[in-house]
Write an enzyme that holds these catalytic residues in place. Structure first.
Site, short mmCIF file in Angstrom:
data_model
loop_
_atom_site.label_atom_id
_atom_site.label_comp_id
_atom_site.label_asym_id
_atom_site.label_seq_id
_atom_site.Cartn_x
_atom_site.Cartn_y
_atom_site.Cartn_z
N THR A 149 155.24 21.92 44.35
CA THR A 149 155.06 20.60 43.75
C THR A 149 153.81 20.55 42.87
O THR A 149 152.71 20.89 43.33
CB THR A 149 154.93 19.56 44.87
OG1 THR A 149 156.09 19.64 45.69
CG2 THR A 149 154.77 18.15 44.32
N GLU A 150 153.98 20.15 41.62
CA GLU A 150 152.88 19.98 40.66
C GLU A 150 152.04 21.25 40.52
O GLU A 150 150.84 21.19 40.24
CB GLU A 150 151.98 18.80 41.07
CG GLU A 150 152.73 17.49 41.29
CD GLU A 150 153.21 16.84 39.99
OE1 GLU A 150 152.79 17.29 38.92
OE2 GLU A 150 154.01 15.89 40.06
N LEU A 151 152.69 22.40 40.73
CA LEU A 151 152.01 23.71 40.68
C LEU A 151 150.80 23.78 41.61
O LEU A 151 149.81 24.47 41.32
CB LEU A 151 151.60 24.08 39.25
CG LEU A 151 152.70 24.45 38.25
CD1 LEU A 151 152.07 25.15 37.03
CD2 LEU A 151 153.77 25.34 38.84
N TRP A 304 148.50 21.47 38.29
CA TRP A 304 148.53 21.44 36.82
C TRP A 304 148.19 20.06 36.28
O TRP A 304 148.36 19.80 35.10
CB TRP A 304 149.88 21.95 36.29
CG TRP A 304 151.10 21.09 36.47
CD1 TRP A 304 151.20 19.90 37.12
CD2 TRP A 304 152.41 21.37 35.94
NE1 TRP A 304 152.49 19.43 37.04
CE2 TRP A 304 153.26 20.31 36.33
CE3 TRP A 304 152.96 22.42 35.19
CZ2 TRP A 304 154.62 20.26 35.98
CZ3 TRP A 304 154.31 22.37 34.86
CH2 TRP A 304 155.12 21.30 35.26
#
Lengths: 402, 413
Positions: A149-151, A304
């Site tokens: 999730t979300e890097l 990220w």
């Protein structure tokens, strides 16, 4: 000879409706907003399908047919696919058509696009397995590369992902981690081995498309395919992969069709392939072809998001911390309850977007209107969330069944 | 810049936000180097830190940059014509026959004041001072700025505006070279209800002073110690402020939060109805009426509160919301207010949606993290609203008014 490695993130949360304190204990539907608001999940996914998914999928399919060298990868959350099945089955079919070409790779993630990797390893594994089953069922392939999730990435998370048998995972090519090093190589995890590789986002080139494409104040505007291909060519001799990671909604939703984003996408592969050393590759192909050139050490989770590239968009204020603590505290009891509906509701409340909506860091002085949020304020987001969670808690403790 | 300013109430002789705003603006303008003569319709022993006070009835006392001139009347910005008649009956002789006669008398006095004083611009606050300001403009030919803190539509909750007052407001708005509205909300109202061009109106949000850091023990400590939660209303008890909606929301809150106590600060003609409503809803024992409070006493009540509610039906600005935020009290405010357009760190509701209002009050009482984040961020946000910033914007409006007056003059020549 760098390979361009495209990964598109496709996700839509189940947004919580306006659920008041007076609903607690009497109403067990949290996600069925049917108003004209941006909390109406059906309305949102239909809108984004019309602006982005249909055109983008048609463009990618056309490119895959025209260029045998072209390849892409996707990571789609389970909650997104669930909504596609329910509201836009034709879009799901168009993703399946991409899968059928054999040149679109599907990555692994948590079914619920959650932050479980930070709180509960058991829960995390279960959600990854649930997602794997869904991808196998819908696309007939088993993902071998993981994207969180979300890097979100840390040494600890990499170790969990490695234990689950993945060949590697994706992460942000954050300056504070890489320092002088280039994101255009494969790296290894701090405690990993040669067989577990990391692909790091080239955030400059990725954000040129995702964020700056239509920005008239940008010195490089307008961005054309030949210009972008030239930047990719400059990597030649100084890297093996150019990792272009972005939200799929970049095409048509964040950058509207009127900006020329689809024309850019349509023209890009040919421009990149004009240079004989260039190629396209999927994440698993890059990892199979290259060994790590070094290790990265990430003791504190990075992501990220934003300039900070940290977790401050999802946790940090008291509301977010309370909400996260409250939901993960219920884990053992909800899983033990044997109530599938309850388990699913509880997990849908784990989606990271809920905590993002509670973020107060941009909701600062005078900036109210720039802030995108389906709720009037972070405070409203917190209220509807906590009220729903209180109801879930009552169902868990009191055995009230939906 | 020399400013001849017409007002009608001034702290501590104020019954609401208007006097507070005038006083703040006066300080802000003085700090910005303006030379302000403040005219009041009646004699009051006013003190301001800014300096010099003057009473027209008693002769002029030189005492600094600010000059206050007063005329002896029964005026108050919030008086309705009917209420005025009953007050007049009570106080009897010495006052003229009705409110409109008073307004006319104020205007007559303005004529001589304007003839005596030297100034560059006239600045008038709300309708009672408009005829006075118009006279001053007629005599001097100086540019006129009218400042709208509330319209007759706001004061009557949009229900039964007095046509005569509306006409006075219209005359002032039309004759003005520039108009200052306390919010976009009010600018829209002026455009819609009075047909004035939006181009002529500047928005200047009100402001507050930072509260004194140490005020001693909060009042209502006993209540808090016994586990009670304090829900606070501050405002005149009139239709405009929505106190009836507060009572109905209080009832719904008390159903889920029996420890909630509802503290009402302010006085007004709706107090009796509030008490009756509360009794009928079975919550009379949970409503405390403190009457009108000011300064330190009010600050102490704010500090004791768990949540502040502003349920106004039509609130041109709403300084009380900024006050609550400055004291670190989470606020639930009506969207039918000017302050709602200016602040983000509070919860907003429609005044008529009593369920939503109650739900938001309950949420603040229930979730400690919510109250804490709202308190911290709200306090920070309230610090952005200073009188000096408001004064700077007023000076800009004066400049535009002077240009406009010059244009008109050239056209006439």
């Amino acid at each position: 000879m760098p390979a361009v490695c495209f990964y598109f993130q496709v996700h839509q949360p189940f947004r919580v409706k306006r659920y008041s304190v007076f609903d607690i204990g009497g109403n067990h539907e949290y996600f069925d907003d049917d108003t004209e608001s941006n909390r109406n999940n059906r309305r949102i996914i239909e809108k984004v399908a019309a602006k982005c998914y249909r055109s983008a999928n048609a463009t990618i399919l056309e490119l895959l047919r025209r260029h045998p060298e072209f390849k892409v990868s996707y990571s789609m959350s389970g909650v997104f696919l669930e909504q596609l099945k329910r509201y836009c089955p034709d879009v799901l079919a168009s993703f399946q058509a991409l899968a059928a070409t054999g040149r679109a790779e599907f990555l692994s993630e948590t079914y619920y696009h959650s932050l479980a990797s930070l709180y509960d390893e058991n829960e995390f594994s279960e959600q990854v397995l649930q997602h794997r089953r869904l991808i196998e069922q819908l696309f007939g392939v088993r993902p071998t590369v993981f994207r969180n999730t979300e890097l979100i990435y840390s040494n600890e998370i990499a170790a969990m992902v490695r234990r689950m048998g993945f060949k590697g995972m994706l992460a942000e090519g954050a300056d504070h981690i890489l320092d002088w090093r280039s994101p255009n190589f494969v790296y290894g995890a701090k405690d990993g081995d040669e067989k577990f590789g990391l692909l790091l986002k080239n955030y400059r080139l990725s954000d040129d498309i995702a964020f700056r494409f239509s920005s008239r104040g940008w010195s490089e505007w307008p961005l054309t395919a030949p210009k972008f291909a030239k930047w990719v060519n400059e990597v030649n001799g100084n890297g093996v992969t150019v990792n272009l990671f972005m939200d799929y909604e970049t095409f048509g939703e964040h950058q509207w069709a009127e900006t020329g984003i689809f024309d850019f996408l349509r023209a890009l592969p040919a421009e990149i392939l004009r240079h004989p050393d260039n190629a396209f590759a999927t994440p698993s192909e890059v990892l199979a072809a290259h060994r790590p050139v070094g290790r990265i050490d990430v003791p504190y989770p990075m992501s990220w998001a934003d300039v900070e590239r940290d977790l401050s968009a999802w946790r940090g204020n008291r509301m977010q911390d309370t909400a996260l603590e409250s939901i993960y505290r219920l884990g053992a009891e909800v899983r033990a309850s044997g109530d599938k509906g309850l388990l699913d509701d509880w997990r849908k409340l784990q989606t990271s977007d809920h905590f993002y909506y509670m973020c107060t860091k941009w909701f600062a002085d005078g900036d109210v209107h720039k802030y995108f949020n389906p709720y009037e304020s972070p405070y409203d987001a917190f209220i509807h969330y906590m009220n729903s969670l209180q109801d879930v808690t009552m169902r868990t403790k009191g055995g009230v069944h939906a | 810049m020399r400013v001849l300013m017409f007002g009608w109430e001034f702290p501590p002789f104020n019954s609401g936000g208007l006097g507070v705003a005038c006083e703040g603006l006066l300080r802000g303008l003085t700090a910005e180097g303006a030379d302000v003569t403040f005219v009041l319709p009646r004699t009051v022993p006013v003190e301001t830190a800014a300096g010099r006070l003057v009473f027209a009835d008693e002769g002029i006392v030189e005492d600094g940059a600010v000059t206050a001139l007063a005329a002896k009347t029964l005026l108050s910005p919030y008086l309705s014509a009917t209420l005025y008649s009953s007050l007049r009956a009570k106080f009897g002789a010495g006052f003229s026959n009705d409110l409109f006669e008073e307004v006319a008398r104020y205007a007559l006095r303005a004529e001589s004041i304007a003839a005596k004083e030297s100034f560059d611009v006239i600045h008038a606050h709300d309708w009672l001072s408009f005829p006075a300001a118009l006279e001053a403009k007629r005599i001097s030919g100086k540019p006129l700025v009218v400042h709208v803190h509330a319209t007759e539509y706001d004061r009557t909750g949009n229900l039964s505006p007095d046509g005569r007052i509306v006409e006075i407001e219209r005359a002032g708005l039309e004759a003005a070279d520039r108009i200052i509205a306390v919010s976009e909300f009010t600018r829209r109202k002026i455009v819609d209800a009075y047909g004035v061009s939006a181009q002529k109106i500047d928005v200047v949000h009100n402001a507050i002073d930072e509260p004194e850091p140490s005020l001693g023990r909060a009042v209502l400590d006993g209540l808090r110690a016994s586990g009670k939660k304090i829900v606070l209303f501050v405002g005149r008890l009139t239709l405009q402020k929505g106190p009836d909606y507060f009572v109905r929301a209080a009832h719904k809150v008390s159903l889920l939060c029996p420890e909630a106590v509802f503290v009402v600060v302010g006085s007004g003609e709706m107090q009796r109805r509030m008490i009756e409503d509360a009794a009928n809803l079975g919550i009379a024992d949970r409503m405390l009426f403190t009457g009108f409070l000011r300064d330190r006493e009010l600050a102490r009540v704010y500090r004791a509160a768990d949540v502040f509610v502003m349920p106004s039906v039509s609130e041109p600005f709403g300084i009380t919301c900024l006050e609550s935020l400055a004291h670190g009290v989470p606020a639930v405010i009506s969207r039918q207010s000017g302050v709602a357009e200016a602040v983000g760190h509070c919860l907003k509701t429609d005044f008529w949606d009593v369920d939503d209002m109650a739900a938001k009050i309950l949420s603040v009482l229930r979730y400690r993290a919510l109250a804490a984040d709202m308190a911290d961020n709200g306090r920070k946000e309230s610090g952005r609203f200073t009188w000096q910033i408001a004064a700077k914007k007023c000076l800009e409006t004066y400049r535009k008014a002077a240009e406009k007056a010059k244009e008109v003059l050239l056209k006439e020549v």
